[in-house]
Design an enzyme around this catalytic site. Structure first.
Site, short mmCIF file in Angstrom:
data_model
loop_
_atom_site.label_atom_id
_atom_site.label_comp_id
_atom_site.label_asym_id
_atom_site.label_seq_id
_atom_site.Cartn_x
_atom_site.Cartn_y
_atom_site.Cartn_z
N LYS A 99 -65.69 -0.92 -49.11
CA LYS A 99 -67.04 -1.13 -49.63
C LYS A 99 -67.08 -0.71 -51.10
CE LYS A 99 -71.85 -0.14 -48.54
NZ LYS A 99 -72.77 0.37 -47.53
N ASP A 204 -83.90 4.52 -43.31
CA ASP A 204 -83.87 3.05 -43.44
C ASP A 204 -83.23 2.45 -42.18
OD1 ASP A 204 -84.33 0.66 -44.69
OD2 ASP A 204 -82.57 0.74 -46.00
N1 LIG Z 1 -67.55 -0.96 -41.57
C1 LIG Z 1 -67.90 -2.23 -41.59
N2 LIG Z 1 -67.29 -3.08 -40.73
C2 LIG Z 1 -67.62 -4.38 -40.73
N3 LIG Z 1 -68.53 -4.92 -41.51
C3 LIG Z 1 -69.20 -4.13 -42.37
C4 LIG Z 1 -68.90 -2.75 -42.45
N4 LIG Z 1 -69.70 -2.21 -43.39
C5 LIG Z 1 -70.45 -3.22 -43.86
N5 LIG Z 1 -70.17 -4.37 -43.27
C6 LIG Z 1 -70.75 -5.69 -43.56
O1 LIG Z 1 -71.18 -5.72 -44.90
C7 LIG Z 1 -72.56 -6.02 -44.98
C8 LIG Z 1 -73.19 -5.20 -46.06
O2 LIG Z 1 -72.96 -3.87 -45.80
P1 LIG Z 1 -74.02 -2.72 -46.11
O3 LIG Z 1 -75.27 -2.98 -45.36
O4 LIG Z 1 -73.35 -1.44 -45.86
O5 LIG Z 1 -74.21 -2.98 -47.63
P2 LIG Z 1 -75.46 -2.57 -48.51
O6 LIG Z 1 -75.19 -2.90 -49.92
O7 LIG Z 1 -75.76 -1.17 -48.22
O8 LIG Z 1 -76.52 -3.53 -47.98
P3 LIG Z 1 -78.08 -3.37 -48.02
O9 LIG Z 1 -78.38 -2.31 -49.01
O10 LIG Z 1 -78.54 -4.73 -48.43
O11 LIG Z 1 -78.45 -3.03 -46.61
C9 LIG Z 1 -73.11 -5.70 -43.63
O12 LIG Z 1 -74.19 -6.51 -43.32
C10 LIG Z 1 -71.95 -5.94 -42.71
O13 LIG Z 1 -71.93 -7.29 -42.28
#
Ligand SMILES: Nc1ncnc2c1ncn2[C@@H]1O[C@H](COP(=O)(O)OP(=O)(O)OP(=O)(O)O)[C@@H](O)[C@H]1O
Length: 522
Positions: A99, A204
């Protein structure tokens, strides 16, 4: 390192940091520019390079690879508001989730508009905030995983990249049908309560931040706004999370229940807050990040910099521990170090300048004193007057015969050099004088003795053609003298040129001879 306090890092600074010559650094930078890892920017006042988002990604990945936490990077599997999520692999090709936090990415464009060349940390806000977000996520992941919460396995964190276990499931927002909505409802509410018992509120808790595995178990993948149960608005956040779940289940699966947890009913068992602080996500980092989230302004923490200065210093130690393998030194700590270094530098420079000025002054005073002492010295004055009088007594005429001795050795040398060249001219001149003398004798115009005639001839010189009323020179003689003079002048010119050209010709001739000698031998 340069971007810690520079929006655009000037080339000389990069060169100094890298310890590489400017030319080599410029070449490397142009290569990096081609790959879009750094960007060159020119404004009215400054030129410099800045690290791009891609460049920052590469730095993080390089560190993670060298730590053997990451072995490969695959496709993008998710795009969040402030993150890019990729599937990856470790060195044994086990699946991972990478990430990349992009906090401040959107606001970065705004920062560019009001660009400030050299201001503490404001310039690299996106780097700092992305890094904070990653540090926070990893700290929470670790703490929650250790307490057996359903979260991805935390593996590593570097700069703005969090490495965690890949969840093989679907986000709840993508689930259209489930066997038992009541069971899901209970699981979600139980999770909110479990968090509360550990002193935390998700903040959230929605279908976008929760994933469902094949066996319908729930995994929390994202918790950017998790707050403590001690938070002044804790009850509001808690109730909002509960209501979110109720709304989602009702809307999507048409299930409703009056049985839901209340804030005051949650019995607190442990306090994860302290554990989180120990894990590297410091109080100051939390304050900075929350400020950015709360105010929706990614520069909010910068405005509070001055106020929080003391706290930051205190927190730098933790951060340093965390980043022991990271090439980039801790932000806060280094900022302070840099500043103190540069301050020291100025002090040293100023001191040097002072010393130089003082030295100059001292030397001036000393030389003035010496001058005074010298002028006062009787011995010196007596010597000066004696020497002057002795010099004036010397009869230069007596030294006439020794004149060559008075000549500078170089002049003597030149005399000798020129003599050979002038010989022809001297010979002609002597002959002319002789002829003149003979002619004078023949005419017998004056009653002077031979000696006097010679004297006058030598005084008038061969150039003199003046005639007085008492001296009658025949026209033939005048012609002869004029032609002689012309000849002499020509000879002079010829001799001069000959001297120069001769040397050149001689050189060429010698070269030709050398070539001839060696012709056919090469
Ligand atoms: N550990 C993981 N395993 C598989 N898929 C993941 C994982 N972490 C995140 N994802 C995928 O990545 C997408 C985005 O991740 P995440 O929600 O953590 O990002 P974000 O930037 O925090 O998003 P937001 O702030 O819009 O909710 C998720 O919807 C999921 O599909």
């Amino acid at each position: 390192m340069g971007m810690k306090n520079h929006e655009m890092v000037p080339l000389p600074l990069i060169s100094a940091i890298a310890g590489i010559h400017r030319g080599a650094v410029a070449r490397t930078l142009s290569d990096l520019c081609k790959h879009k890892l750094v960007a060159f920017e020119r404004t009215k006042k400054f030129d410099g390079y800045r690290l791009t988002v891609l460049g920052y990604d590469f730095l993080a990945l390089k560190a993670l690879c060298s730590r053997e936490a990451v072995g490969s990077v695959g496709n993008q599997i998710g795009v969040g508001k402030e993150s890019d999520v990729f599937v990856g692999g470790d060195i044994e090709l086990n699946d991972l989730c990478l990430k990349f936090h992009r906090l401040g990415r959107t606001s970065f464009r705004k920062i560019k508009e009001k660009r400030d060349y050299h201001k503490k940390r404001k310039s690299a806000s996106w780097l700092y905030l992305s890094r904070l977000a990653a540090a926070k996520e990893f700290a929470f992941l670790k703490a929650l995983h250790d307490k057996s919460f359903p979260v991805p396995k935390p593996i590593d964190v570097c700069r703005h990249v969090v490495v965690m276990g890949l969840i093989d499931g679907k986000t709840l927002c993508h689930m259209d049908h489930i066997e038992d909505p009541a069971k899901l409802y209970d699981r979600l509410m139980a999770l909110i309560v479990k968090l509360g018992r550990h002193g935390l509120i998700h903040g959230d808790f929605n279908e976008f931040n929760l994933m469902m595995l094949e066996d319908e178990r729930i995994v929390m993948i994202d918790f950017p706004q998790m707050v403590s149960m001690d938070h002044p608005n804790a009850e509001y956040y808690f109730d909002r999370d509960v209501q979110c779940v109720r709304n989602f289940i009702k809307r999507k699966f048409d299930y409703e229940s009056d049985d839901y947890p209340r804030f005051h009913e949650v019995e607190r068992k442990t306090n994860l807050d302290s554990e989180l602080e120990a894990s590297g996500f410091t109080k100051q980092m939390r304050l900075d990040l929350n400020k950015a989230y709360d105010e929706g302004n990614f520069l909010a923490h910068c405005e509070a910099d001055d106020v929080n200065e003391g706290d930051e210093e205190g927190s730098s130690g933790d951060e340093q521990d965390k980043d022991r393998d990271d090439e980039e030194p801790p932000e806060n700590n280094d900022d302070d170090d840099d500043e103190s270094d540069s301050d020291e530098g100025t002090i040293i420079q100023e001191e040097d300048e002072d010393v130089d000025k003082e030295e100059l002054k001292q030397t001036e005073i000393e030389s003035q004193q010496q001058m005074k002492a010298l002028s006062k010295s009787e011995r010196f004055n007596t010597w000066l007057s004696t020497t002057t009088s002795q010099l004036s007594d010397v009869d230069l005429k007596e030294l006439d015969g020794e004149c060559p001795l008075l000549l500078h050795p170089r002049e003597v040398e030149r005399e000798a050099e020129l003599r050979a060249e002038r010989e022809a001219y001297i010979r002609v001149r002597e002959e002319a004088d002789k002829e003149e003398e003979e002619m004078m004798e023949e005419t017998g115009n004056s009653g002077n003795t031979e000696k006097e005639k010679k004297k006058s001839a030598s005084k008038a010189g061969p150039k003199s053609v003046t005639s007085t009323g008492s001296t009658i020179i025949p026209s033939d003689e005048v012609k002869r003298r004029v032609s002689l003079e012309t000849f002499r002048n020509k000879e002079k010119a010829r001799l001069k040129v000959k001297g120069k050209q001769c040397a050149v010709r001689r050189g060429r001739k010698e070269n030709r001879n050398v070539i001839k000698e060696y012709d056919g031998w090469i």
